[in-house]
Design a protein around this motif. Structure first.
Motif, PDB file in Angstrom:
ATOM      1  N   LYS A  16       0.846  -1.205   0.000  1.00  0.00           N
ATOM      2  CA  LYS A  16       0.000   0.000   0.000  1.00  0.00           C
ATOM      3  C   LYS A  16       0.880   1.253   0.000  1.00  0.00           C
ATOM      4  N   HIS A  23       1.009   9.954  10.024  1.00  0.00           N
ATOM      5  CA  HIS A  23       1.283  10.575  11.334  1.00  0.00           C
ATOM      6  C   HIS A  23       0.071  11.300  11.916  1.00  0.00           C
ATOM      7  N   VAL A  25      -2.831  10.796  11.165  1.00  0.00           N
ATOM      8  CA  VAL A  25      -3.863   9.764  11.319  1.00  0.00           C
ATOM      9  C   VAL A  25      -3.785   9.091  12.700  1.00  0.00           C
ATOM     10  N   GLY A 107       7.758   1.737   4.536  1.00  0.00           N
ATOM     11  CA  GLY A 107       6.515   2.488   4.358  1.00  0.00           C
ATOM     12  C   GLY A 107       5.581   1.985   3.274  1.00  0.00           C
ATOM     13  N   HIS A 147       4.513  -1.888  15.141  1.00  0.00           N
ATOM     14  CA  HIS A 147       4.340  -0.432  15.244  1.00  0.00           C
ATOM     15  C   HIS A 147       4.071   0.085  16.637  1.00  0.00           C
ATOM     16  N   PRO A 150      -0.479   1.275  16.100  1.00  0.00           N
ATOM     17  CA  PRO A 150      -0.846   1.567  14.708  1.00  0.00           C
ATOM     18  C   PRO A 150      -2.245   2.176  14.603  1.00  0.00           C
ATOM     19  N   SER A 151      -2.406   3.027  13.605  1.00  0.00           N
ATOM     20  CA  SER A 151      -3.713   3.677  13.438  1.00  0.00           C
ATOM     21  C   SER A 151      -4.764   2.719  12.891  1.00  0.00           C
ATOM     22  N   ASP A 154      -2.886   0.829   7.648  1.00  0.00           N
ATOM     23  CA  ASP A 154      -2.147  -0.148   6.824  1.00  0.00           C
ATOM     24  C   ASP A 154      -2.950  -1.427   6.620  1.00  0.00           C
ATOM     25  N   THR A 194       8.956   2.477  11.761  1.00  0.00           N
ATOM     26  CA  THR A 194       7.769   3.330  11.948  1.00  0.00           C
ATOM     27  C   THR A 194       7.497   3.522  13.438  1.00  0.00           C
ATOM     28  N   GLY A 279       5.926   6.063   7.329  1.00  0.00           N
ATOM     29  CA  GLY A 279       6.472   6.618   8.559  1.00  0.00           C
ATOM     30  C   GLY A 279       7.542   7.677   8.361  1.00  0.00           C
TER      31      GLY A 279
HETATM   32  O1  PMV Z   1       5.443   3.212   7.682  1.00  0.00           O
HETATM   33  P1  PMV Z   1       4.082   2.687   7.385  1.00  0.00           P
HETATM   34  O2  PMV Z   1       3.818   2.450   5.968  1.00  0.00           O
HETATM   35  O3  PMV Z   1       3.714   1.523   8.229  1.00  0.00           O
HETATM   36  O4  PMV Z   1       3.030   3.844   7.704  1.00  0.00           O
HETATM   37  C1  PMV Z   1       2.863   4.335   8.974  1.00  0.00           C
HETATM   38  C2  PMV Z   1       1.812   5.383   8.966  1.00  0.00           C
HETATM   39  C3  PMV Z   1       1.766   6.153  10.269  1.00  0.00           C
HETATM   40  O5  PMV Z   1       0.702   7.072  10.138  1.00  0.00           O
HETATM   41  C4  PMV Z   1       3.061   6.915  10.502  1.00  0.00           C
HETATM   42  C5  PMV Z   1       1.512   5.251  11.463  1.00  0.00           C
HETATM   43  C6  PMV Z   1       0.136   4.635  11.502  1.00  0.00           C
HETATM   44  O6  PMV Z   1      -0.045   3.754  12.345  1.00  0.00           O
HETATM   45  O7  PMV Z   1      -0.772   5.035  10.762  1.00  0.00           O
END
Ligand code: PMV
Length: 315
Positions: A16, A23, A25, A107, A147, A150-151, A154, A194, A279
């Motif tokens: 994705k 962030h 989010v 990311g 993480h 995590p929000s 993902d 992240t 991230g």
């Molecule tokens: O690094 P990634 O692709 O896992 O994205 C993390 C996105 C953040 O907003 C930084 C963290 C999250 O949990 O959403």
């Protein structure tokens, strides 16, 4: 551990990219992300000796371990254990081999894609289906190991494999793409955790909450506008929003000079807009491009230091 037996079940998971809103989010502001269906993790299961249990084999990261010897919170083992519990199945005797097109810690959703692929491989093996909600919930639990906090963006994007408008603790909104668009994705080659970057941002925000919340409010507004642009096929407008989002992420403190150089190279070579994705503090940038500029942008980011470059159509 020999992984040369014929595979008897396959599961895959897409990568994705976050278009806007990483962030912010985490703090409840909206974000949008799209699946990378052409870059996937693949998990195969092959029959192993009776009594062996699940043997986990991930040659890309030089990891192998039996499920029964894996640590309780080892992400791959956790995904298998949670899947078997959800499927109400005892541990089978299989060699589970994981391969992925996605770079780790950069990311593009590699961890979530692997988890989704693991769940689907066992679902196929046992001929028992799980709902997308169940697959997403297992993937989310494993994301917590990767993480911390995590929000949910993902796992939702990777499992539903659709464009997602996401706000924490609200049901994800799947939305339509008005007109296909193309992205060039460029890897800085810098691996980044992240978990650590999210933690850094949390510390900075503690010392300057009003400032960070102002930045996050602006990013949230960009995510909403970007969703409208994607739905309407307003590609130029989307490009401008990506640029604005990147400048705000620089202020949040999650960019790096190497990422800024890639973003600038892509813009100078004719991209509609570019930004870091995920991230940050390493990982990848995305550049929104039209067909005429794909190879120019690819060459420009390579010359600016990208270690891997992909071109993908989002439709
Ligand atoms: O690094 P990634 O692709 O896992 O994205 C993390 C996105 C953040 O907003 C930084 C963290 C999250 O949990 O959403």
């Amino acid at each position: 551990m020999q992984a040369n037996n014929q595979p008897i079940a396959l599961g895959t998971g897409a990568g994705k990219v976050i278009l806007c809103g990483e962030h912010s989010v985490v703090y409840g502001y909206p974000a949008i992300a799209v699946p990378l269906s052409s870059l996937r993790a693949r998990v195969t299961l092959a029959q192993a000796e009776t009594g062996s249990g699940v043997l986990i084999h991930a040659p890309d990261i030089k990891y192998q371990c039996s499920l029964r010897h894996a640590a309780k919170d080892a992400p791959l083992a956790l995904a298998v254990r949670m899947t078997l519990a959800a499927l109400k199945q005892v541990e089978p005797d299989v060699i589970m081999t994981i391969k992925s097109d996605l770079p780790v810690a950069s990311g593009l959703g590699s961890g979530a894609a692997v988890s989704a692929a693991i769940v689907r491989s066992f679902s196929t093996y046992t001929n028992t289906s799980l709902s997308l909600e169940q697959i997403s919930a297992i993937t989310y639990e494993v994301e917590k190991v990767h993480h911390g906090n995590p929000s949910g963006l993902d796992n939702t994007t990777v499992v539903y494999e659709k464009p997602v408008f996401f706000e924490r603790n609200k049901p994800p909104v799947i939305f339509r793409i008005g007109k296909p668009f193309q992205l060039v994705i460029a890897n800085s080659g810098i691996a980044s955790s992240t978990k650590e970057v999210v933690e850094d941002v949390r510390h900075h925000r503690q010392n300057a909450q009003a400032y960070y919340d102002m930045l996050f409010t602006c990013i949230g507004a960009i995510s909403k506008a970007a969703r409208d642009a994607v739905e309407q096929g307003a590609i130029r407008a989307l490009g401008t929003l990506l640029d604005e989002n990147h400048e705000l992420l620089v202020k949040v403190g999650v960019s790096l000079p190497q990422l800024d150089v890639l973003v600038k190279a892509a813009r100078d070579a004719g991209a509609y807009g570019a930004k870091l994705t995920g991230g940050g503090q390493g990982g990848n940038i995305i550049a929104l491009v039209d067909t005429a500029h794909v190879s120019l942008v690819e060459q420009a980011v390579r010359a600016a230091g990208a270690t891997q470059v992909w071109h993908t159509k989002v439709e």
